[in-house]
Every structure is written in structure tokens, then in C-alpha cells.
Design an enzyme around this catalytic site. Structure first.
Site, PDB file in Angstrom:
ATOM      1  N   SER A   9      53.000  98.280  95.128  1.00  0.00           N
ATOM      2  CA  SER A   9      52.735  97.219  93.548  1.00  0.00           C
ATOM      3  C   SER A   9      53.825  98.069  93.168  1.00  0.00           C
ATOM      4  O   SER A   9      54.729  97.503  92.484  1.00  0.00           O
ATOM      5  CB  SER A   9      51.826  97.573  92.989  1.00  0.00           C
ATOM      6  OG  SER A   9      50.589  99.332  92.567  1.00  0.00           O
ATOM      7  N   ASN A  10      54.133  99.544  93.169  1.00  0.00           N
ATOM      8  CA  ASN A  10      55.711 100.217  92.614  1.00  0.00           C
ATOM      9  C   ASN A  10      57.003  99.006  93.687  1.00  0.00           C
ATOM     10  O   ASN A  10      57.780  99.015  92.575  1.00  0.00           O
ATOM     11  CB  ASN A  10      55.454 100.978  92.944  1.00  0.00           C
ATOM     12  CG  ASN A  10      54.929 102.142  91.787  1.00  0.00           C
ATOM     13  OD1 ASN A  10      55.054 102.507  90.460  1.00  0.00           O
ATOM     14  ND2 ASN A  10      53.894 102.721  92.152  1.00  0.00           N
ATOM     15  N   ASN A  50      60.890 110.225  93.269  1.00  0.00           N
ATOM     16  CA  ASN A  50      59.234 110.057  94.286  1.00  0.00           C
ATOM     17  C   ASN A  50      58.312 110.102  92.573  1.00  0.00           C
ATOM     18  O   ASN A  50      59.467 110.338  91.795  1.00  0.00           O
ATOM     19  CB  ASN A  50      58.847 110.803  94.460  1.00  0.00           C
ATOM     20  CG  ASN A  50      58.144 111.009  95.543  1.00  0.00           C
ATOM     21  OD1 ASN A  50      57.349 110.074  95.723  1.00  0.00           O
ATOM     22  ND2 ASN A  50      56.879 112.372  94.797  1.00  0.00           N
ATOM     23  N   HIS A  54      54.818 110.494  91.127  1.00  0.00           N
ATOM     24  CA  HIS A  54      53.809 110.977  91.304  1.00  0.00           C
ATOM     25  C   HIS A  54      52.590 110.648  90.383  1.00  0.00           C
ATOM     26  O   HIS A  54      52.857 111.227  88.882  1.00  0.00           O
ATOM     27  CB  HIS A  54      54.512 112.661  91.492  1.00  0.00           C
ATOM     28  CG  HIS A  54      52.609 112.879  92.066  1.00  0.00           C
ATOM     29  ND1 HIS A  54      52.456 114.127  93.737  1.00  0.00           N
ATOM     30  CD2 HIS A  54      51.757 113.797  91.697  1.00  0.00           C
ATOM     31  CE1 HIS A  54      51.055 114.274  94.130  1.00  0.00           C
ATOM     32  NE2 HIS A  54      50.715 114.897  92.738  1.00  0.00           N
TER      33      HIS A  54
HETATM   34  C1  GRF Z   1      51.180 105.264  93.339  1.00  0.00           C
HETATM   35  O1  GRF Z   1      50.310 105.781  92.349  1.00  0.00           O
HETATM   36  C2  GRF Z   1      52.392 106.854  93.281  1.00  0.00           C
HETATM   37  O2  GRF Z   1      52.271 107.297  92.070  1.00  0.00           O
HETATM   38  C3  GRF Z   1      51.992 107.097  94.534  1.00  0.00           C
HETATM   39  O3  GRF Z   1      50.961 106.728  95.336  1.00  0.00           O
HETATM   40  C4  GRF Z   1      50.823 105.368  94.559  1.00  0.00           C
HETATM   41  C5  GRF Z   1      51.446 103.941  95.105  1.00  0.00           C
HETATM   42  O4  GRF Z   1      50.737 102.881  94.899  1.00  0.00           O
HETATM   43  N1  GRF Z   1      52.799 107.834  95.029  1.00  0.00           N
HETATM   44  P1  GRF Z   1      52.195 101.853  95.485  1.00  0.00           P
HETATM   45  O5  GRF Z   1      51.345 101.713  96.813  1.00  0.00           O
HETATM   46  O6  GRF Z   1      52.938 101.811  94.745  1.00  0.00           O
HETATM   47  O7  GRF Z   1      50.803 100.967  94.342  1.00  0.00           O
END
Ligand code: GRF
Length: 201
Positions: A25-26, A115, A117
Site C-alpha cells: 500500500s505504501n 525506511n 517503521h
Molecule cells: C508498513 O506498516 C510499514 O511501516 C512497515 O511495513 C508495512 C508495509 O505495509 N515497514 P504495506 O505493504 O506498504 O501495505
């Protein structure tokens, strides 16, 4: 005539590789963000180590190439660097990437690798602290606050320089899954903008 008038942009234009292992999703938010601001950068490639991860479909829908890698690739500097150079990558973004980054890569991209977190580091960080586990630990400890941390990547797991944090209050009825969803909202709100504003060394 627009030939050299925005020449200075070339030095700062971000050519980003997103490393992701899961839902993505990010990754999707970051791709969309830069697609609407091509003057500040672009996501050139998604690097993924997990066959079948949802991020692969998201990237394909958004016409971003995906490079699948194995642990062996990651530990072969020549292969990784050749691949990243082929896309002209000058910045790496880790977004839910569940593989350690070897020192040769943190060195080559020193100050150029971020990164995200899903906790307020240094709390709930380090080895074994990833995904839903973090939110379970936060709720189990009865914390009243959590949040997100964006940091540079060094050889120490979750130990780079913190460049941004956003907190959120935990409601009494929050569960690990509601907290996770609210953290994702915070990530969507901030991560693409922080990447855009981050000054490359
Ligand atoms: C996010 O919560 C990020 O902070 C962590 O892993 C998760 C990844 O989520 N490092 P997505 O795959 O981007 O939905």
C-alpha cells in the site's frame, strides 16, 4: 524554449527504487504521488523478494516494472548494483521489505535509503519487530501512544538517523488490527511527502 532552464532539476531528481515484500500500500501511494509530480522524481522500479506478494499486482497495474530477487541476488553485489544502475537509481525506499540490507548496499546508498517503521522508534524496533507483531506488542503493553518513524537505513536494524516521526493516540478500544489500519493512514499521509522533501546528499 525549455532545454536547460530546469537543468538543476537533473541533479536533484529522485529516481527511486522501492523495495517491498508484502501488500504494497505504501509503494502504491508513493508511485501515485510521484506520477502526479514528475518534476520531483519518479518510481523507476519495485524490487520484491516474495513471489505472489500483492505489491507485484499493484505495480503492474500502475505500469511500474518489478524486479524479483532472491537472497542470493541480494548477497551478490555485482547483480544488485548492475540492476539498480540499469534503472539509474539514486534513492532506495524500503516499504515493508522483510530482508536485511547488506552493508555493501547501505554504504553505496548512504544517506539515500529511507525506511518506514510503524512505531515510534526506538520503541518497538529491532530484529523480529515487523508487521502486525509490532501493534500486538504495543497494545499488550498498554501504550497510550504509537506512531510512525521514517529513518535513514544503516547497518543496524532500525538504527539509522530518524528524520520524521508522527504520533497517534491509542484509543481504549483499539485492537492490533485497528491500530494497524490507523498507522497505515498516517503512513499514507506523510511518507510520500517526506520522500519528496528529503534532500539527497
Ligand atoms: C508498513 O506498516 C510499514 O511501516 C512497515 O511495513 C508495512 C508495509 O505495509 N515497514 P504495506 O505493504 O506498504 O501495505
Amino acid at each position: 524554449m525549455q532545454v536547460f532552464d530546469n537543468y538543476s532539476n537533473f541533479a536533484t531528481m529522485k529516481r527511486i527504487a522501492i523495495f517491498a515484500s508484502g501488500s504494497g500500500s505504501n509503494a502504491e501511494n508513493i508511485i501515485r504521488h510521484f506520477a502526479s509530480r514528475p518534476q520531483s522524481g519518479s518510481v523507476e522500479v519495485i524490487v520484491c523478494n516474495r513471489p505472489g506478494a500483492a505489491v507485484i499486482d499493484r505495480a503492474s497495474r500502475l505500469n511500474v516494472p518489478v524486479e524479483m530477487i532472491t537472497a542470493d541476488d541480494m548477497n551478490t553485489p555485482r547483480r544488485m548494483i548492475e540492476m539498480l544502475d540499469r534503472y539509474g537509481i539514486n534513492m532506495i525506499v524500503l516499504a515493508g521489505f522483510l530482508m536485511m540490507i547488506p552493508p555493501y548496499l547501505t554504504k553505496k546508498y548512504e544517506g539515500r535509503m529511507l525506511n518506514i517503521h510503524p512505531s515510534l522508534l526506538p520503541a518497538y524496533g529491532g530484529k523480529g519487530m515487523y508487521g502486525r507483531r509490532i501493534h500486538e506488542a504495543v497494545i499488550a503493553a498498554g501504550e497510550t501512544r504509537s506512531g510512525i518513524t521514517i529513518h535513514t537505513v544503516s547497518e543496524i536494524c532500525d538504527g539509522g538517523e530518524i528524520i520524521f516521526q508522527a504520533p497517534l493516540d491509542i484509543a481504549p478500544n483499539d485492537t492490533p488490527s485497528t491500530l494497524e489500519a490507523r498507522i497505515h493512514d498516517l503512513e499514507r499521509l506523510h511518507f510520500p511527502r517526506i520522500i519528496e522533501q528529503y534532500p539527497l546528499p
